[in-house]
Design a protein around this motif. Sequence first.
Motif, mmCIF file in Angstrom:
data_model
loop_
_atom_site.group_PDB
_atom_site.id
_atom_site.type_symbol
_atom_site.label_atom_id
_atom_site.label_comp_id
_atom_site.label_asym_id
_atom_site.label_seq_id
_atom_site.Cartn_x
_atom_site.Cartn_y
_atom_site.Cartn_z
ATOM 1 N N ARG A 57 2.787 17.812 2.155
ATOM 2 C CA ARG A 57 1.771 18.562 1.407
ATOM 3 C C ARG A 57 2.028 20.059 1.496
ATOM 4 N NH1 ARG A 57 -3.350 15.325 3.487
ATOM 5 N NH2 ARG A 57 -1.898 15.228 5.150
ATOM 6 N N ARG A 58 2.427 20.528 2.708
ATOM 7 C CA ARG A 58 2.719 21.957 2.852
ATOM 8 C C ARG A 58 3.950 22.350 2.036
ATOM 9 N NH1 ARG A 58 0.303 25.226 6.501
ATOM 10 N NH2 ARG A 58 2.173 26.506 6.646
ATOM 11 N N LEU A 61 3.295 22.802 -1.670
ATOM 12 C CA LEU A 61 2.705 24.079 -2.047
ATOM 13 C C LEU A 61 3.769 25.165 -2.239
ATOM 14 C CD1 LEU A 61 -0.370 24.113 0.340
ATOM 15 C CD2 LEU A 61 -0.361 23.651 -2.117
ATOM 16 N N LEU A 62 4.958 24.961 -1.682
ATOM 17 C CA LEU A 62 6.014 25.965 -1.782
ATOM 18 C C LEU A 62 7.027 25.667 -2.883
ATOM 19 C CD1 LEU A 62 6.702 26.520 2.004
ATOM 20 C CD2 LEU A 62 5.452 28.025 0.463
ATOM 21 N N LEU A 67 3.963 27.696 -6.623
ATOM 22 C CA LEU A 67 3.879 28.606 -5.482
ATOM 23 C C LEU A 67 2.490 29.235 -5.427
ATOM 24 C CD1 LEU A 67 7.299 30.423 -5.624
ATOM 25 C CD2 LEU A 67 6.543 28.741 -3.983
ATOM 26 N N GLU A 68 1.881 29.099 -4.313
ATOM 27 C CA GLU A 68 0.575 29.715 -4.120
ATOM 28 C C GLU A 68 0.767 31.004 -3.336
ATOM 29 O OE1 GLU A 68 -2.558 27.342 -2.697
ATOM 30 O OE2 GLU A 68 -2.159 25.701 -4.080
ATOM 31 N N ASP A 70 -1.175 32.621 -1.410
ATOM 32 C CA ASP A 70 -1.651 32.606 -0.030
ATOM 33 C C ASP A 70 -0.629 31.970 0.914
ATOM 34 O OD1 ASP A 70 -4.016 33.803 -0.776
ATOM 35 O OD2 ASP A 70 -5.083 31.897 -1.023
ATOM 36 N N MET A 71 0.023 30.894 0.470
ATOM 37 C CA MET A 71 1.021 30.234 1.317
ATOM 38 C C MET A 71 2.211 31.151 1.562
ATOM 39 S SD MET A 71 0.378 27.281 2.547
ATOM 40 C CE MET A 71 2.011 26.680 2.912
ATOM 41 N N ILE A 72 2.655 31.855 0.524
ATOM 42 C CA ILE A 72 3.782 32.775 0.675
ATOM 43 C C ILE A 72 3.400 33.910 1.614
ATOM 44 C CG2 ILE A 72 5.269 34.400 -0.533
ATOM 45 C CD1 ILE A 72 5.020 32.579 -2.974
ATOM 46 N N GLU A 74 1.067 33.902 3.951
ATOM 47 C CA GLU A 74 0.916 33.385 5.314
ATOM 48 C C GLU A 74 2.272 33.166 5.979
ATOM 49 O OE1 GLU A 74 -0.358 29.196 7.417
ATOM 50 O OE2 GLU A 74 -1.252 29.704 5.478
ATOM 51 N N SER A 75 3.204 32.581 5.248
ATOM 52 C CA SER A 75 4.532 32.313 5.805
ATOM 53 C C SER A 75 5.267 33.619 6.116
ATOM 54 C CB SER A 75 5.356 31.475 4.840
ATOM 55 O OG SER A 75 4.761 30.233 4.638
#
Length: 92
Positions: A57-58, A61-62, A67-68, A70-72, A74-75
């Motif tokens: 799932r993670r 998101l990438l 591409l979200e 927030d995920m970029i 955060e990473s």
Amino acid sequence: MGRLIVPAITLSFLAYFAFHAQSGKYGIGSKEILASDLAGAQTRYEQLLNRREKLERRVQLLHDGTLERDMIDESARRLLGYSATDEVTIMR
């Protein structure tokens, strides 16, 4: 005496296989041990399957096109150790 050779050999083979069917590594006596090992392995498999689903799932998101931001963010912050001046950072 010659007539007893074939039954004696047959009886010894049957005794050998009967003994190992009862007390061998995969015999009747070890059935409970194998069942407990199987239960432990199934539990471990389920845990690994749940972890894999979370990681998939993670990763989803990438992927390109989804591409979200927030995920970029955060990473990148985690990898670079970056935080803004107005943010509170909680170290674990």
